[in-house]
Scaffold this motif. Sequence first.
Motif, PDB file in Angstrom:
ATOM      1  N   ASP A 116       0.827  -1.212   0.000  1.00  0.00           N
ATOM      2  CA  ASP A 116       0.000   0.000   0.000  1.00  0.00           C
ATOM      3  C   ASP A 116       0.860   1.259   0.000  1.00  0.00           C
ATOM      4  OD1 ASP A 116      -2.315  -1.461   0.001  1.00  0.00           O
ATOM      5  OD2 ASP A 116      -2.759  -1.170   2.123  1.00  0.00           O
ATOM      6  N   VAL A 117       1.964   1.228   0.724  1.00  0.00           N
ATOM      7  CA  VAL A 117       2.847   2.399   0.808  1.00  0.00           C
ATOM      8  C   VAL A 117       3.863   2.391  -0.326  1.00  0.00           C
ATOM      9  CG1 VAL A 117       4.577   3.593   2.216  1.00  0.00           C
ATOM     10  CG2 VAL A 117       2.566   2.557   3.311  1.00  0.00           C
ATOM     11  N   ASN A 118       4.644   1.319  -0.422  1.00  0.00           N
ATOM     12  CA  ASN A 118       5.805   1.309  -1.312  1.00  0.00           C
ATOM     13  C   ASN A 118       5.450   1.258  -2.790  1.00  0.00           C
ATOM     14  OD1 ASN A 118       6.903   0.938   1.258  1.00  0.00           O
ATOM     15  ND2 ASN A 118       8.508  -0.411   0.529  1.00  0.00           N
ATOM     16  N   LEU A 119       4.386   0.530  -3.128  1.00  0.00           N
ATOM     17  CA  LEU A 119       4.011   0.405  -4.533  1.00  0.00           C
ATOM     18  C   LEU A 119       2.834   1.306  -4.884  1.00  0.00           C
ATOM     19  CD1 LEU A 119       4.276  -0.798  -7.321  1.00  0.00           C
ATOM     20  CD2 LEU A 119       2.998  -2.803  -6.541  1.00  0.00           C
ATOM     21  N   ASP A 120       1.689   1.066  -4.264  1.00  0.00           N
ATOM     22  CA  ASP A 120       0.501   1.836  -4.627  1.00  0.00           C
ATOM     23  C   ASP A 120       0.678   3.321  -4.315  1.00  0.00           C
ATOM     24  OD1 ASP A 120      -0.467  -0.625  -5.270  1.00  0.00           O
ATOM     25  OD2 ASP A 120      -1.971  -0.727  -3.680  1.00  0.00           O
ATOM     26  N   GLY A 121       1.326   3.635  -3.201  1.00  0.00           N
ATOM     27  CA  GLY A 121       1.561   5.034  -2.857  1.00  0.00           C
ATOM     28  C   GLY A 121       2.374   5.740  -3.917  1.00  0.00           C
ATOM     29  N   ALA A 122       3.413   5.063  -4.423  1.00  0.00           N
ATOM     30  CA  ALA A 122       4.236   5.647  -5.483  1.00  0.00           C
ATOM     31  C   ALA A 122       3.463   5.748  -6.786  1.00  0.00           C
ATOM     32  CB  ALA A 122       5.495   4.811  -5.677  1.00  0.00           C
ATOM     33  N   VAL A 123       2.699   4.719  -7.125  1.00  0.00           N
ATOM     34  CA  VAL A 123       1.945   4.707  -8.382  1.00  0.00           C
ATOM     35  C   VAL A 123       1.006   5.902  -8.457  1.00  0.00           C
ATOM     36  CG1 VAL A 123       0.117   3.506  -9.646  1.00  0.00           C
ATOM     37  CG2 VAL A 123       2.101   2.233  -8.827  1.00  0.00           C
ATOM     38  N   PHE A 124       0.223   6.127  -7.408  1.00  0.00           N
ATOM     39  CA  PHE A 124      -0.780   7.186  -7.477  1.00  0.00           C
ATOM     40  C   PHE A 124      -0.170   8.574  -7.300  1.00  0.00           C
ATOM     41  CE2 PHE A 124      -3.427   3.426  -6.399  1.00  0.00           C
ATOM     42  CZ  PHE A 124      -4.107   3.389  -7.610  1.00  0.00           C
ATOM     43  N   THR A 125       0.956   8.663  -6.609  1.00  0.00           N
ATOM     44  CA  THR A 125       1.674   9.937  -6.558  1.00  0.00           C
ATOM     45  C   THR A 125       2.222  10.267  -7.936  1.00  0.00           C
ATOM     46  OG1 THR A 125       2.297   9.566  -4.235  1.00  0.00           O
ATOM     47  CG2 THR A 125       3.551  11.201  -5.463  1.00  0.00           C
ATOM     48  N   LEU A 126       2.812   9.296  -8.596  1.00  0.00           N
ATOM     49  CA  LEU A 126       3.331   9.495  -9.946  1.00  0.00           C
ATOM     50  C   LEU A 126       2.210   9.820 -10.921  1.00  0.00           C
ATOM     51  CD1 LEU A 126       5.863   6.552  -9.869  1.00  0.00           C
ATOM     52  CD2 LEU A 126       6.517   8.949 -10.173  1.00  0.00           C
ATOM     53  N   ARG A 127       1.063   9.189 -10.742  1.00  0.00           N
ATOM     54  CA  ARG A 127      -0.077   9.494 -11.622  1.00  0.00           C
ATOM     55  C   ARG A 127      -0.463  10.960 -11.526  1.00  0.00           C
ATOM     56  NH1 ARG A 127      -5.749   7.453  -9.771  1.00  0.00           N
ATOM     57  NH2 ARG A 127      -5.408   9.309  -8.483  1.00  0.00           N
ATOM     58  N   GLU A 128      -0.544  11.485 -10.300  1.00  0.00           N
ATOM     59  CA  GLU A 128      -0.905  12.889 -10.135  1.00  0.00           C
ATOM     60  C   GLU A 128       0.156  13.799 -10.757  1.00  0.00           C
ATOM     61  OE1 GLU A 128      -4.019  13.986  -8.813  1.00  0.00           O
ATOM     62  OE2 GLU A 128      -4.166  11.858  -9.357  1.00  0.00           O
ATOM     63  N   GLY A 129       1.424  13.445 -10.564  1.00  0.00           N
ATOM     64  CA  GLY A 129       2.488  14.228 -11.173  1.00  0.00           C
ATOM     65  C   GLY A 129       2.418  14.196 -12.688  1.00  0.00           C
ATOM     66  N   ALA A 130       2.170  13.013 -13.245  1.00  0.00           N
ATOM     67  CA  ALA A 130       2.085  12.865 -14.696  1.00  0.00           C
ATOM     68  C   ALA A 130       0.906  13.658 -15.258  1.00  0.00           C
ATOM     69  CB  ALA A 130       1.960  11.383 -15.058  1.00  0.00           C
ATOM     70  N   ARG A 131      -0.226  13.617 -14.568  1.00  0.00           N
ATOM     71  CA  ARG A 131      -1.385  14.376 -15.032  1.00  0.00           C
ATOM     72  C   ARG A 131      -1.071  15.866 -15.112  1.00  0.00           C
ATOM     73  NH1 ARG A 131      -6.313  11.693 -11.412  1.00  0.00           N
ATOM     74  NH2 ARG A 131      -6.856  10.027 -12.883  1.00  0.00           N
ATOM     75  N   HIS A 132      -0.447  16.376 -14.074  1.00  0.00           N
ATOM     76  CA  HIS A 132      -0.100  17.794 -14.030  1.00  0.00           C
ATOM     77  C   HIS A 132       0.895  18.148 -15.129  1.00  0.00           C
ATOM     78  CE1 HIS A 132       1.513  21.621 -12.741  1.00  0.00           C
ATOM     79  NE2 HIS A 132       2.688  21.074 -12.498  1.00  0.00           N
ATOM     80  N   MET A 133       1.939  17.346 -15.273  1.00  0.00           N
ATOM     81  CA  MET A 133       2.975  17.651 -16.262  1.00  0.00           C
ATOM     82  C   MET A 133       2.444  17.527 -17.685  1.00  0.00           C
ATOM     83  SD  MET A 133       6.260  15.839 -14.415  1.00  0.00           S
ATOM     84  CE  MET A 133       6.787  16.373 -12.765  1.00  0.00           C
TER      85      MET A 133
END
Length: 261
Positions: A116-133
């Motif tokens: 939940d932290v190491n994989l999913d947390g990174a995935v959805f943080t990266l998703r938000e970053g990718a959407r913005h960029m």
Amino acid sequence: MPENLFDLSGKVALVTGANSGLGFGFARGLARAGSDIVIWGRRQEKNEEAATALRAYGVRVVADTVDVASEPAIVAGFSRALEAMGRIDTLVANAGIASQVPFTEMDVARYRQLIDVNLDGAVFTLREGARHMQARAEAGDPGGSLIICGSGSIFQGVPTMAHYGIAKGALNALAKALAAELGRFGVRCNVIAPGFIETEMTFADPEIGRRIADIVASKAPLGRAGTPGDLEGAVVYLASDMAAYHTGDTLVVDGGKMSAN
């Protein structure tokens, strides 16, 4: 005066799990190079301590209490970061936990807690970053650097830490996919894979931590375990315009240990 090729002035970086350990090392390196910083962590008091230290480099720093195990918390936290800073140029998905359990004794609760932290947390943080960029690029302002904190466990098996290796291995694969998908927007994605780094997490049990550090020191060509400061150069490079043609890669920073074994 010589030109500073790695000047990050005018850029904004968001670093998760940044109030101590590797995350603080990443944030400190970026701040030293002139980047404004948003730090995420679960402990508000530690966040404020880290923010105070980072402000000593003369940059803007925002600290936010965000638990990356929660997708809604990530979405809300990213929105607050944009509101405070206006943009995110660099995103470092670093937040993570570690635990040890023999694979034959793995249960769903212990597995999910780490994933939940190491994989999913990174995935959805990266998703938000990718959407913005991506949205920024479509509006005429392309570019951005997504950076994932990997691990030597991507390449070498670590007994009793299969779940940790699963998470880091999946993120390594994700970096390749994001590099391929987002390159047309000028968005890059790379992994920094540290070797054994002496941190609060790796020294949670001081006796075990020291024993592992000594083993690493005996095997690494550079003769020591790593420190968070050893990762600053890699993260600054990947955040900088000097890395504009560098994507889909995994940088190993382990004192040469993997090359020697």
